[in-house]
Scaffold this motif. Structure first.
Motif, PDB file in Angstrom:
ATOM      1  N   UNK A   4       1.090  -1.146  -0.138  1.00 49.94           N
ATOM      2  CA  UNK A   4      -0.115   0.025  -0.174  1.00 49.94           C
ATOM      3  C   UNK A   4       0.988   1.562   0.098  1.00 49.94           C
ATOM      4  N   UNK A   5       2.364   1.248   0.253  1.00 47.59           N
ATOM      5  CA  UNK A   5       3.233   2.358  -0.103  1.00 47.59           C
ATOM      6  C   UNK A   5       3.361   2.129  -1.050  1.00 47.59           C
ATOM      7  N   UNK A   6       3.506   2.945  -1.930  1.00 45.31           N
ATOM      8  CA  UNK A   6       4.148   2.900  -3.082  1.00 45.31           C
ATOM      9  C   UNK A   6       5.213   4.000  -3.188  1.00 45.31           C
ATOM     10  N   UNK A   7       5.589   4.258  -2.034  1.00 47.04           N
ATOM     11  CA  UNK A   7       6.411   5.800  -2.327  1.00 47.04           C
ATOM     12  C   UNK A   7       7.390   5.949  -1.405  1.00 47.04           C
ATOM     13  N   UNK A   8       8.517   6.031  -1.597  1.00 46.35           N
ATOM     14  CA  UNK A   8       9.505   6.889  -0.349  1.00 46.35           C
ATOM     15  C   UNK A   8       9.602   8.031  -0.091  1.00 46.35           C
ATOM     16  N   UNK A   9      10.183   8.228   0.534  1.00 45.89           N
ATOM     17  CA  UNK A   9      10.689   9.880   0.576  1.00 45.89           C
ATOM     18  C   UNK A   9      12.523   9.554   0.870  1.00 45.89           C
ATOM     19  N   UNK A  10      13.277  10.571  -0.300  1.00 44.18           N
ATOM     20  CA  UNK A  10      14.533  10.429   0.301  1.00 44.18           C
ATOM     21  C   UNK A  10      15.377  12.301   0.935  1.00 44.18           C
ATOM     22  N   UNK A  11      15.986  11.720   1.233  1.00 39.48           N
ATOM     23  CA  UNK A  11      15.941  14.240   1.901  1.00 39.48           C
ATOM     24  C   UNK A  11      17.420  13.567   2.874  1.00 39.48           C
ATOM     25  N   UNK A  12      17.818  14.965   2.776  1.00 44.38           N
ATOM     26  CA  UNK A  12      19.180  14.798   3.739  1.00 44.38           C
ATOM     27  C   UNK A  12      19.142  16.005   4.571  1.00 44.38           C
ATOM     28  N   UNK A  13      19.555  16.530   5.620  1.00 52.14           N
ATOM     29  CA  UNK A  13      19.889  17.258   6.650  1.00 52.14           C
ATOM     30  C   UNK A  13      21.342  17.590   5.672  1.00 52.14           C
ATOM     31  N   UNK A  14      21.074  19.049   5.716  1.00 48.86           N
ATOM     32  CA  UNK A  14      22.538  20.030   5.686  1.00 48.86           C
ATOM     33  C   UNK A  14      23.348  20.344   7.252  1.00 48.86           C
TER      34      UNK A  14
END
Length: 217
Positions: free
Chosen positions: A134-144
């Motif tokens: 049911x989870x079709x997406x994921x979030x990639x991020x970076x903390x400066x």
């Protein structure tokens, strides 16, 4: 309540631990780094001096230097220290308490954890997506500048919950927290902003000689 550990400083200062830390710290870097080559000419003397520094908690100024590292299209600005004593010291500490640190990380911690690199993280993500379709997406991020912005008091409180060796706790302050996170962060951000301005100026359009000298028609 977990029993606090003691007598950590002596384990870090053990000569066999320092020799192994020295070998691990310079893995794959000997040919490129003149400081390591110079150190290897008198490695045993340097390690003996490092042992004295650790036991007496007597170290030279940290001497951070800002430098750029390019990874593909991404440029990172980091604070770098000298190989001797700092790189060897940090590796010597990790050899003694690294396992305790890794045990306190969440299971989905990757990249810098032995045996859990980026490829392992990708496979773990794929497995979670198959398990929860049911989870079709994921979030990639970076903390400066994440590590530079971690409060020192929070880091020390974490170590104090696990270790009762006061000298070891002082060593952590010297080896890991020997910079002003706020001031150092501001200096590196300022350096990075200036670098971006220089790049922007280089990319500005410059007319050709023909455009400067020749009128239309």
């Amino acid at each position: 309540m977990t029993k606090k550990k003691g007598f950590i400083l002596e384990k870090i200062a053990d000569m066999d631990n320092l020799r192994c830390a020295d070998k691990e710290a310079q893995a794959g870097k000997t040919k490129k780094n003149r400081h390591i080559r110079r150190h290897n000419l008198r490695a045993e003397e340097d390690l003996t001096e490092l042992r004295r520094m650790i036991l007496e908690l007597d170290f030279p100024p940290p001497g951070y230097e800002s430098m750029e590292i390019r990874n593909g299209d991404k440029v990172r600005c980091i604070a770098k220290q000298k190989y001797m004593p700092w790189k060897i010291l940090q590796q010597a500490i990790v050899r003694v308490v690294g396992e305790d640190i890794y045990k306190n990380l969440i299971s989905d911690t990757f990249a810098c954890v032995p045996g859990k690199g980026q490829h392992y993280g990708v496979e773990r993500m794929k497995m979670m997506l198959r398990r929860y379709p049911e989870y079709k997406w994921f979030w990639k991020t970076d903390l400066k500048k994440f590590y530079l912005s971690v409060p020192h008091a929070l880091t020390m409180a974490t170590f104090e919950r696990k270790y009762k060796d006061k000298k070891f706790l002082k060593l952590i302050e010297i080896a890991v927290l020997n910079y002003d996170s706020g001031e150092e962060l501001l200096n590196i951000l300022k350096y990075e902003n200036e670098r971006k301005k220089r790049l922007a100026n280089r990319r500005r359009y410059k007319p050709t000689y023909r455009e400067l000298c020749c009128e239309p028609g």
